[in-house]
Design a protein around this motif. Structure first.
Motif, PDB file in Angstrom:
ATOM      1  N   SER A  53       4.169   7.713  -2.939  1.00 53.72           N
ATOM      2  CA  SER A  53       3.342   6.580  -2.510  1.00 53.72           C
ATOM      3  C   SER A  53       4.168   5.305  -2.398  1.00 53.72           C
ATOM      4  O   SER A  53       5.241   5.178  -3.009  1.00 53.72           O
ATOM      5  CB  SER A  53       2.203   6.353  -3.513  1.00 53.72           C
ATOM      6  OG  SER A  53       1.408   7.511  -3.659  1.00 53.72           O
TER       7      SER A  53
ATOM      8  N   LEU B 164      -8.162   0.233   0.300  1.00 49.47           N
ATOM      9  CA  LEU B 164      -7.012   0.650  -0.494  1.00 49.47           C
ATOM     10  C   LEU B 164      -7.136   0.158  -1.933  1.00 49.47           C
ATOM     11  O   LEU B 164      -7.782  -0.866  -2.195  1.00 49.47           O
ATOM     12  CB  LEU B 164      -5.721   0.089   0.110  1.00 49.47           C
ATOM     13  CG  LEU B 164      -5.287   0.629   1.471  1.00 49.47           C
ATOM     14  CD1 LEU B 164      -3.978  -0.043   1.890  1.00 49.47           C
ATOM     15  CD2 LEU B 164      -5.116   2.138   1.439  1.00 49.47           C
TER      16      LEU B 164
ATOM     17  N   ARG C  57       8.286   3.916   4.778  1.00 53.61           N
ATOM     18  CA  ARG C  57       7.413   5.071   4.970  1.00 53.61           C
ATOM     19  C   ARG C  57       8.059   6.101   5.903  1.00 53.61           C
ATOM     20  O   ARG C  57       8.022   7.321   5.637  1.00 53.61           O
ATOM     21  CB  ARG C  57       6.078   4.607   5.553  1.00 53.61           C
ATOM     22  CG  ARG C  57       5.039   5.699   5.779  1.00 53.61           C
ATOM     23  CD  ARG C  57       4.427   6.176   4.474  1.00 53.61           C
ATOM     24  NE  ARG C  57       5.159   7.293   3.883  1.00 53.61           N
ATOM     25  CZ  ARG C  57       5.005   7.689   2.613  1.00 53.61           C
ATOM     26  NH1 ARG C  57       4.174   7.055   1.821  1.00 53.61           N
ATOM     27  NH2 ARG C  57       5.699   8.708   2.152  1.00 53.61           N
TER      28      ARG C  57
ATOM     29  N   GLU D 243      -0.869  -2.769   5.109  1.00 54.52           N
ATOM     30  CA  GLU D 243      -1.792  -1.640   5.221  1.00 54.52           C
ATOM     31  C   GLU D 243      -1.586  -0.904   6.540  1.00 54.52           C
ATOM     32  O   GLU D 243      -1.574   0.338   6.579  1.00 54.52           O
ATOM     33  CB  GLU D 243      -3.237  -2.129   5.106  1.00 54.52           C
ATOM     34  CG  GLU D 243      -4.261  -1.010   5.186  1.00 54.52           C
ATOM     35  CD  GLU D 243      -5.685  -1.488   4.959  1.00 54.52           C
ATOM     36  OE1 GLU D 243      -6.595  -0.632   4.946  1.00 54.52           O
ATOM     37  OE2 GLU D 243      -5.889  -2.712   4.794  1.00 54.52           O
TER      38      GLU D 243
ATOM     39  N   ASP E 295       0.096   2.372   0.459  1.00 57.74           N
ATOM     40  CA  ASP E 295      -0.962   3.094  -0.247  1.00 57.74           C
ATOM     41  C   ASP E 295      -1.679   2.218  -1.266  1.00 57.74           C
ATOM     42  O   ASP E 295      -2.837   2.465  -1.606  1.00 57.74           O
ATOM     43  CB  ASP E 295      -0.363   4.308  -0.971  1.00 57.74           C
ATOM     44  CG  ASP E 295       0.302   5.273  -0.010  1.00 57.74           C
ATOM     45  OD1 ASP E 295      -0.419   5.980   0.709  1.00 57.74           O
ATOM     46  OD2 ASP E 295       1.557   5.302   0.026  1.00 57.74           O
TER      47      ASP E 295
END
Length: 369
Positions: free
Chosen positions: A250, A304, A238, A276, A281
């Motif tokens: 994503s 999610l 990320r 998470e 995502d």
């Protein structure tokens, strides 16, 4: 039913049934007074209400083709006058196909499917022997060009990257998921860099995976899928995507995978919560059918989206049983996908995606069970 006191078996032409309330039928009986052997018997016809005797004679029974007495048409009498005092009778809501369809709680559509594709650098499609109907696709389908491929996972001119660009050029609205994993690029075949003593180097591998994810995003991937189950991978990927300007890409994390003990429910929950927290995502569970309880658990524990991966073994079992005519392949396929949806999966990665979509997009767009 006919009984013979003299132990002569009942004639085959006599219908051995019980007709309540009917007159006794007449039978073709010829008297023969000249036979030396006298047969004395009495035939009786029994039913639940009465018995009719037939006269005794010195007789030779000659069978004749008699039609069975007609069954009277009368309303079926209930077995009992007593009815259960039930406030609810759930069967009323499923007594017709229309009602079953109206009250179906879970639906499935092609939008729920992810269709996995295998590609290779060769010119022809290679059939996968253990997966009937599945191939490793070659260049003639327009997925790849006939040119050398890079071995590095983060090579911008590598096989996956070139394929993503070709697909995006032809189908701009296609949502493309790519696999972020090191196993296809390592000599060991593991999802991580393996030290000489057999230890997988977690942090060193993640350093490579960060570059792989960015390279795939640069090629046009919409979702990068971290599937190798290394600690800290989601957060690292990320951060790398955001640093490269790919905030819109994503991450679908394979939070529950083969690597964890299948007997452990809490371990699956720990892995999912970590992913998470690191910025995933979508949370993926693999394999799907043996893990329906985990899919349900995650659905109840997070906001999610949840994915379920119907693995090649699940596909092959259904295909093999269908080819052997042991099951109705189409019905079992659709029910297996519906079960994954019912458990809570928003997305299903399945090798049945094309076959199931063809059924769902046919005349009956809504598959009713």
């Amino acid at each position: 039913m006919f009984r013979s006191p003299c132990k002569i078996p009942a004639m085959k032409t006599f219908e051995q049934k019980s007709y309540v309330g009917l007159k006794p039928p007449s039978y073709n009986v010829k008297i023969n007074h000249f036979r030396s052997t006298k047969v004395a018997c009495q035939l009786q016809r029994f039913d639940s209400t009465m018995t009719w005797p037939v006269n005794t004679h010195e007789a030779l029974l000659v069978p004749s083709k008699l039609a069975a007495p007609p069954v009277p048409s009368k309303p079926v009498e209930p077995l009992t006058d007593h009815h259960l005092q039930l406030s609810r009778r759930p069967r009323r809501n499923r007594k017709s196909p229309t009602q079953r369809a109206a009250f179906q709680e879970t639906n499935i559509s092609p939008e729920n499917f992810i269709y996995p594709l295998f590609i290779h650098q060769g010119e022809v499609d290679i059939p996968i022997s253990t997966m009937p109907g599945r191939y490793i696709l070659g260049w003639r389908h327009g997925l790849i060009e006939e040119s050398p491929t890079g071995e590095e996972a983060f090579n911008d001119n590598g096989l996956v990257q070139r394929t993503v660009r070709l697909l995006k050029d032809k189908f701009p609205d296609l949502v493309i998921h790519t696999d972020v994993n090191f196993d296809e690029y390592s000599t060991s075949g593991h999802g991580g860099i393996v030290r000489e003593d057999g230890v997988i180097l977690n942090d060193e591998t993640i350093y490579q995976l960060r570059k792989q994810a960015v390279s795939q995003a640069r090629a046009g991937a919409d979702v990068v899928c971290t599937s190798e189950m290394l600690d800290g991978r989601v957060g690292a990927v990320r951060a790398a995507l955001d640093a490269g300007g790919f905030h819109h890409v994503s991450i679908m994390s394979y939070s529950v995978n083969y690597q964890i003990n299948p007997a452990n429910l809490r371990e699956a929950l720990i892995e999912a919560r970590e992913d998470e927290a690191e910025g995933a995502d979508i949370l993926m569970v693999k394999p799907a059918l043996p893990s329906l309880d985990i899919i349900r658990l995650l659905k109840d524990q997070t906001l999610l989206p949840i994915g379920g991966c119907q693995v090649s073994g699940e596909y092959s079992m259904i295909k093999a049983a269908g080819l052997l005519k042991m099951i109705d392949e189409e019905k079992v396929m659709m029910e297996s996908l519906m079960c994954i949806r019912r458990a809570g999966a928003d997305l299903i990665l399945t090798y049945f995606a094309l076959q199931a979509s063809t059924i769902l997009c046919g005349e009956n767009r809504k598959f009713v069970f």
